[in-house]
Design a protein around this motif. Structure first.
Motif, PDB file in Angstrom:
ATOM      1  N   VAL A 116       0.842  -1.188   0.000  1.00 41.46           N
ATOM      2  CA  VAL A 116       0.000   0.000   0.000  1.00 41.46           C
ATOM      3  C   VAL A 116       0.878   1.239   0.000  1.00 41.46           C
ATOM      4  O   VAL A 116       1.906   1.287   0.669  1.00 41.46           O
ATOM      5  N   GLN A 117       0.457   2.251  -0.764  1.00 41.58           N
ATOM      6  CA  GLN A 117       1.173   3.529  -0.765  1.00 41.58           C
ATOM      7  C   GLN A 117       0.138   4.645  -0.736  1.00 41.58           C
ATOM      8  O   GLN A 117      -0.792   4.658  -1.539  1.00 41.58           O
ATOM      9  N   ALA A 118       0.280   5.562   0.185  1.00 39.85           N
ATOM     10  CA  ALA A 118      -0.594   6.729   0.279  1.00 39.85           C
ATOM     11  C   ALA A 118       0.193   7.952  -0.167  1.00 39.85           C
ATOM     12  O   ALA A 118       1.359   8.107   0.178  1.00 39.85           O
ATOM     13  N   ASP A 119      -0.430   8.800  -0.966  1.00 39.74           N
ATOM     14  CA  ASP A 119       0.208  10.004  -1.476  1.00 39.74           C
ATOM     15  C   ASP A 119      -0.674  11.210  -1.218  1.00 39.74           C
ATOM     16  O   ASP A 119      -1.888  11.096  -1.120  1.00 39.74           O
ATOM     17  N   THR A 120      -0.047  12.373  -1.139  1.00 36.18           N
ATOM     18  CA  THR A 120      -0.753  13.640  -1.105  1.00 36.18           C
ATOM     19  C   THR A 120      -0.485  14.328  -2.430  1.00 36.18           C
ATOM     20  O   THR A 120       0.676  14.494  -2.823  1.00 36.18           O
ATOM     21  N   LEU A 121      -1.541  14.711  -3.128  1.00 37.39           N
ATOM     22  CA  LEU A 121      -1.406  15.314  -4.453  1.00 37.39           C
ATOM     23  C   LEU A 121      -2.013  16.706  -4.459  1.00 37.39           C
ATOM     24  O   LEU A 121      -3.033  16.950  -3.827  1.00 37.39           O
ATOM     25  N   ASP A 122      -1.400  17.612  -5.224  1.00 40.14           N
ATOM     26  CA  ASP A 122      -1.949  18.956  -5.428  1.00 40.14           C
ATOM     27  C   ASP A 122      -2.601  18.961  -6.806  1.00 40.14           C
ATOM     28  O   ASP A 122      -1.923  18.820  -7.815  1.00 40.14           O
ATOM     29  N   HIS A 123      -3.922  19.092  -6.837  1.00 44.06           N
ATOM     30  CA  HIS A 123      -4.621  19.033  -8.120  1.00 44.06           C
ATOM     31  C   HIS A 123      -4.903  20.393  -8.724  1.00 44.06           C
ATOM     32  O   HIS A 123      -5.342  20.474  -9.867  1.00 44.06           O
ATOM     33  N   GLY A 124      -4.636  21.469  -8.007  1.00 50.18           N
ATOM     34  CA  GLY A 124      -4.907  22.795  -8.547  1.00 50.18           C
ATOM     35  C   GLY A 124      -6.353  22.879  -8.991  1.00 50.18           C
ATOM     36  O   GLY A 124      -7.263  22.563  -8.243  1.00 50.18           O
TER      37      GLY A 124
END
Length: 70
Positions: A8-16
């Protein structure tokens, strides 16, 4: 999921201002994911026919297998 032997990998993304559903799927593909696991939020009956949001984008144009949970 890790307790069941899944990586499992959790990411934080900036989607603008972009489409968050497409961003989530593209990020999963870039990272080599075989499936995108995500939550699906329910709405009151009166709002269920209003399109939009990440859930709608993922369900209407899936780029990889998707497992949704509520």
């Amino acid at each position: 999921m890790e307790s069941h032997g899944l990586r499992v990998q959790a990411d934080t993304l900036d989607h603008g201002d972009g489409d968050i559903g497409q961003l989530l799927m593209q990020n999963a593909i870039v990272r080599g994911a075989g499936v995108l696991v995500t939550g699906a939020y329910s709405t009151p009956k009166a709002r269920q026919f209003i399109p939009g949001g990440a859930t709608d984008a993922i369900l209407s144009r899936p780029l990889l297998p998707v497992m949704m949970t509520k």
